[in-house]
Write an enzyme that holds these catalytic residues in place. Structure first.
Site, PDB file in Angstrom:
ATOM      1  N   GLY A  43       0.813  -1.223   0.000  1.00 40.59           N
ATOM      2  CA  GLY A  43       0.000   0.000   0.000  1.00 40.59           C
ATOM      3  C   GLY A  43       0.842   1.266   0.000  1.00 40.59           C
ATOM      4  N   CYS A  44       1.901   1.255   0.767  1.00 41.04           N
ATOM      5  CA  CYS A  44       2.765   2.434   0.861  1.00 41.04           C
ATOM      6  C   CYS A  44       3.524   2.664  -0.438  1.00 41.04           C
ATOM      7  CB  CYS A  44       3.717   2.299   2.041  1.00 41.04           C
ATOM      8  SG  CYS A  44       2.829   2.222   3.614  1.00 41.04           S
ATOM      9  N   THR A  45       3.901   1.590  -1.097  1.00 41.51           N
ATOM     10  CA  THR A  45       4.563   1.713  -2.391  1.00 41.51           C
ATOM     11  C   THR A  45       3.586   2.263  -3.432  1.00 41.51           C
ATOM     12  OG1 THR A  45       6.087  -0.077  -1.872  1.00 41.51           O
ATOM     13  CG2 THR A  45       5.792   0.452  -4.200  1.00 41.51           C
ATOM     14  N   ALA A  48       3.142   6.050  -2.692  1.00 37.32           N
ATOM     15  CA  ALA A  48       4.328   6.833  -3.050  1.00 37.32           C
ATOM     16  C   ALA A  48       4.480   6.919  -4.567  1.00 37.32           C
ATOM     17  CB  ALA A  48       5.576   6.205  -2.428  1.00 37.32           C
TER      18      ALA A  48
END
Length: 153
Positions: A43-45, A48
């Site tokens: 999710g964070c990738t 970003a």
């Protein structure tokens, strides 16, 4: 939760290179301050990379972007390099800044209670006032959503 019209909590945190970055030092009419749980996770990738993919629109509009997590500086450097991210990632290892933005605390991850960063975003104007708040965001469409809300899409 902080709301539009509130003063944004000031901060100075180390970026992926160990250099201090402060809210009042960010260029542009607006700054996107987004909080994310963990570098180089799915999710964070996605989140970003969505900012990266929309970077030209943000840059053309004079909008700064910084991502904040409780990851150590070294992890941020690897994450930024791996995905060619054009904006700073800031390390808030003790969670103090994240907590000031109501974005840190107890949460349930895969059935376990852990302390960590919540996926929230704040748009701050050049006077230090919060103009938009996004709580528990969808990482896939979030960068586009902000551009639309700021009428920059």
């Amino acid at each position: 939760m902080l709301e539009p019209g509130d003063d944004a909590p000031q901060f100075s945190l180390p970026n992926q290179d160990g250099d201090d970055v402060s809210l009042d030092g960010l260029p542009g009419e607006h700054a996107v301050v987004y909080f994310y749980p963990r570098a180089d996770t799915p999710g964070c990738t996605t989140e970003a990379c969505s900012f990266r993919d929309d970077w030209d629109a943000y840059e053309d509009a004079g909008v700064s972007v910084v991502g904040i997590s409780d990851d150590p500086v070294e992890d941020l450097a690897d994450f930024r390099e791996k995905y060619d991210l054009p904006f700073d990632l800031l390390s808030d290892e003790d969670g103090e800044v994240s907590a000031a933005y109501d974005s840190y605390g107890e949460k349930n991850v895969f059935g376990n209670e852990v302390t960590g960063v919540f996926r929230n975003t704040f748009v701050v104007d050049d006077d230090g006032e919060i103009v938009a708040v996004y709580e528990g965001v969808d990482p896939e469409n979030h960068a586009d959503e902000i551009l639309g809300d700021l009428d920059l899409a």
